[in-house]
Design an enzyme around this catalytic site. Structure first.
Site, PDB file in Angstrom:
ATOM      1  CE  LYS A  93      -0.331 -13.346  28.716  1.00 41.79           C
ATOM      2  NZ  LYS A  93      -1.088 -14.336  27.905  1.00 41.79           N
ATOM      3  CD  GLU A 115      -4.531 -19.054  33.511  1.00 44.78           C
ATOM      4  OE1 GLU A 115      -5.577 -18.863  34.160  1.00 44.78           O
ATOM      5  OE2 GLU A 115      -4.306 -18.509  32.406  1.00 44.78           O
ATOM      6  CB  SER A 382       3.496 -10.131  22.797  1.00 38.86           C
ATOM      7  OG  SER A 382       4.587 -11.004  23.039  1.00 38.86           O
TER       8      SER A 382
END
Lengths: 433, 267
Positions: A93, A115, A382
């Site tokens: 991210k 969000e 990830s």
């Protein structure tokens, strides 16, 4: 349009998916963002500043790790993990938020909103905001603020305000609705830092570009390590940003299969899943035309996954297009299959993966057995599993009342298929990317 | 053919006043209850009724309408009920449109939805998350079935976009009074009057102002510069707050009557 064409087009379409189906009040900001991003993308100074943050702050390039003991469980092929779990804040991210936070400053805005569900994107956004001196507000379903209390605390420590969302199903999609509502009234000084490759144009393209570094690095690394391209690239897909990130550099390599693993939850029959591309249909949600899970009236359905980050009823439009063109394929991975793969990686390699990423690991276990010895798989790890210790600990009976919801699998066991509703572990719906 | 909505604006203009447009979602407090409420609002002086199509992800709506559509959906309101609501309200001689987010229309089939809306006597659609660039199939269907496509303009809209939007509208242009979601406010944005002025430079269509109007005084203030005053959340709040359907009807009738006096006092 073929898989080699430049996408998206000027209106933000990947084939018939994408676009900008958003309120008029946001059109001016979206146009401004599109123009500013086009300038930034072409500006060596912006690219240099981002590259410096990615290497000097986020820890890029991330490692490529071969995992032979895990691979022994995957039909004996070679398996390489792209270690996004090693990036600052613990997942991919950070790649996206650093790009968008720099762009926020370039736009002359002083505030970012985001969000989040489980909190990974929220934590990453709060991190980038702290680093660059931006105000930060994160919208999160009320249910998730309770369940992911530690991530709420992390965001607050980083100086962000966390707003519990109490409307609708109180999950990620509602957090996203609330972020859009705030953005409409604060757009003059606020940038909405969307966490995945969804939303109205230019977000799916821009977030893809910021995540593309994963595949660019991995392609070079695997050529070095294996001496050839992989047979397949495997990634989990919720909104789809880590998957697009690792897929994108391989799209022109026609011999490299691209496999996205969706959240199969409890399976199709129960309706308790979030496998949008497998079970969904074309529709409009959150400003984009894409696959969504919906009823006959076009109402968004409730989703379920043990993995908070995959628990979303839509998917990035570029994935819908990759599915339609046949360039990528997608399959559902159940909660219990994902948790089996989670356990296998922990115990064979000493790496605790995020439950999201465990869906990709489960896909690799399946695909490896299909390919057999001699195959080479690249899997996007990830994120790391620190955030999931509570859920996984309950699933395997290390936490709670001591009776395991699921027996620890022996390493040669096949995972049980479907029906893995752990009494305590299975109820972690709602959440985020 | 001039739609019932256009005729209502012409009638109000002939009376030297702005039109009053009331919004209610279908299915609140029940399908029949919403029909009764819509007719009561029209009887109390509203010229036009917008029937909201309850949707699971109303990202342009504030808390009041979110709660209302949540209740309507959990009460089992379907698209077919919305069309039945239009049939009943329009059948009572009231100019009626549907206000809807786009996905339900697309899933129903744009052509099918347009045909059924026309059959029900509806005049058109207001589409808060669909702009003309993305509206090709809807504009074609609206032309086929003689329906009014109503798009929104916002204070942030450039003059170029206002030109694009107004040229795609029929019936009227919906001007959002402020940058924000639906909901009653202490005062209506000062941006509204400037926006109406900018819209008038591009079109001779009536311009109706929505978002934030909650009482007769505000309705009068907006009626001074706009051709229509749209009231949603304040009416819906009366239904939500009522402890019985009868009380809800009395509540919306009282507010609609006050608003109707407001639009008549505005100029």
């Amino acid at each position: 349009m073929t898989a080699g064409a430049a996408v998206p087009d000027a209106a933000g379409y990947f084939g018939s998916y994408g676009g900008r189906l958003a309120p008029e009040a946001l059109m001016s900001a979206l146009a401004e963002l599109t123009a500013a991003y086009a300038e930034a993308r072409a500006d060596p100074a912006f690219q240099a500043e981002l590259a410096a943050l990615l290497t000097g702050y986020a820890g890029r390039p991330t490692l490529l790790t071969e995992v032979p003991r895990f691979a022994a469980q995957a039909g004996g092929c070679r398996v390489f993990l792209k270690r996004e779990d090693m990036a600052h804040t613990g997942s991919h991210k950070i790649n996206n938020v650093l790009g968008q936070a720099l762009l926020t400053k370039r736009l002359g805005k002083r505030r970012v909103i985001a969000e989040t569900g489980a909190g990974q994107h929220g934590v990453a956004t709060a991190t980038a905001a702290a680093l660059l001196g931006l105000d930060c507000v994160v919208y999160m379903g009320e249910e998730d603020t309770r369940r992911q209390a530690l991530n709420v605390a992390r965001m607050k420590m980083l100086g962000a305000e966390v707003v519990p969302v109490t409307t609708g199903s109180r999950t990620l999609k509602d957090a996203m609705n609330e972020a859009f509502r705030n953005w409409v009234s604060t757009v003059e000084y606020t940038h909405y830092c969307i966490g995945s490759v969804g939303g109205p144009h230019p977000f799916p393209m821009m977030v893809r570009d910021f995540q593309r570094v994963i595949g660019v690095e991995a392609r070079e690394q695997i050529m070095q390590a294996a001496g050839r391209l992989p047979d397949a690239v495997v990634a989990c897909v919720g909104g789809g940003s880590n998957a697009i990130g690792i897929f994108h550099a391989f799209i022109p390599d026609a011999d490299v299969a691209l496999l996205g693993c969706e959240a199969g939850g409890d399976g199709r029959e129960t309706g308790r899943n979030a496998a949008t591309l497998t079970f969904g249909s074309a529709g409009v949600l959150h400003g984009m035309r894409t696959y969504i899970l919906q009823d006959a009236d076009g109402q968004t359905l409730q989703t379920h996954s043990i993995s908070a980050g995959l628990d979303y009823p839509g998917v990035g439009p570029e994935h819908a297009w990759l599915k339609e063109t046949g360039r990528a394929s997608y399959r559902p991975v159940s909660d219990s299959e994902a948790m089996h793969a989670f356990s296998v990686l922990c115990r064979t390699e000493g790496i605790i993966p995020a439950i999201e990423s465990s869906h990709a690991l489960a896909g690799a276990l399946q695909l490896g057995r299909e390919l057999g010895p001699g195959g080479v798989l690249l899997v996007n790890l990830s994120g790391r599993g620190d955030k999931d210790v509570d859920i996984a600990g309950r699933w395997f009976g290390h936490l709670g009342n001591g009776s395991p919801a699921q027996d620890l699998p022996s390493l040669t066991d096949s995972p049980s298929t479907g029906g893995g509703t752990a009494g305590t572990g299975g109820g972690t719906a709602g959440a985020a990317w | 053919m001039v739609s019932a909505v256009s005729a209502a604006f012409e009638k109000a203009a002939a009376e030297q006043r702005a039109a009053l447009i009331g919004y209610l979602p279908a299915g609140l407090p029940s399908v029949d209850g919403a029909i009764e409420a819509a007719i009561a609002i029209a009887e109390a002086g509203a010229d036009i009724i917008e029937i909201g199509l309850p949707y699971s992800d109303p990202l342009m709506d504030g808390p009041v309408i979110q709660e209302a559509v949540h209740r309507a959906l959990t009460g089992g309101t379907h698209v077919a009920d919305v069309l039945d609501t239009v049939r009943a309200v329009a059948g009572a001689g009231i100019p009626t449109l549907i206000m809807t987010y786009w996905n339900p229309v697309e899933q129903h089939g744009v052509g099918t939805f347009a045909r059924e809306l026309a059959d029900a006597g509806g005049s058109g659609l207001i589409t808060p998350d669909l702009t003309p660039e993305e509206a090709g199939p809807w504009l074609a269907a609206a032309a086929s079935y003689d329906l009014d496509p109503v798009f929104l303009v916002a204070p942030s809209s450039s003059d170029e976009r206002i030109g694009l939007i107004t040229s795609a509208c029929r019936g009227f242009v919906y001007a959002a009074s402020l940058m924000g979601t639906t909901g009653a406010r202490e005062s209506v944005g000062s941006e509204a009057e400037g926006l109406v002025r900018r819209v008038r430079a591009h079109t001779s269509l009536p311009v109706a102002v929505g978002l934030g109007v909650r009482d007769g005084k505000q309705a009068a203030a907006v009626a001074a510069f706009a051709d229509g005053v749209i009231v949603g959340s304040a009416l819906v709040q009366r239904l939500l707050a009522a402890d019985s359907p009868t009380a809800g009807l009395a509540g919306v009738r009282e507010l609609a009557s006050e608003l109707a006096s407001g639009v008549r006092a505005g100029r």
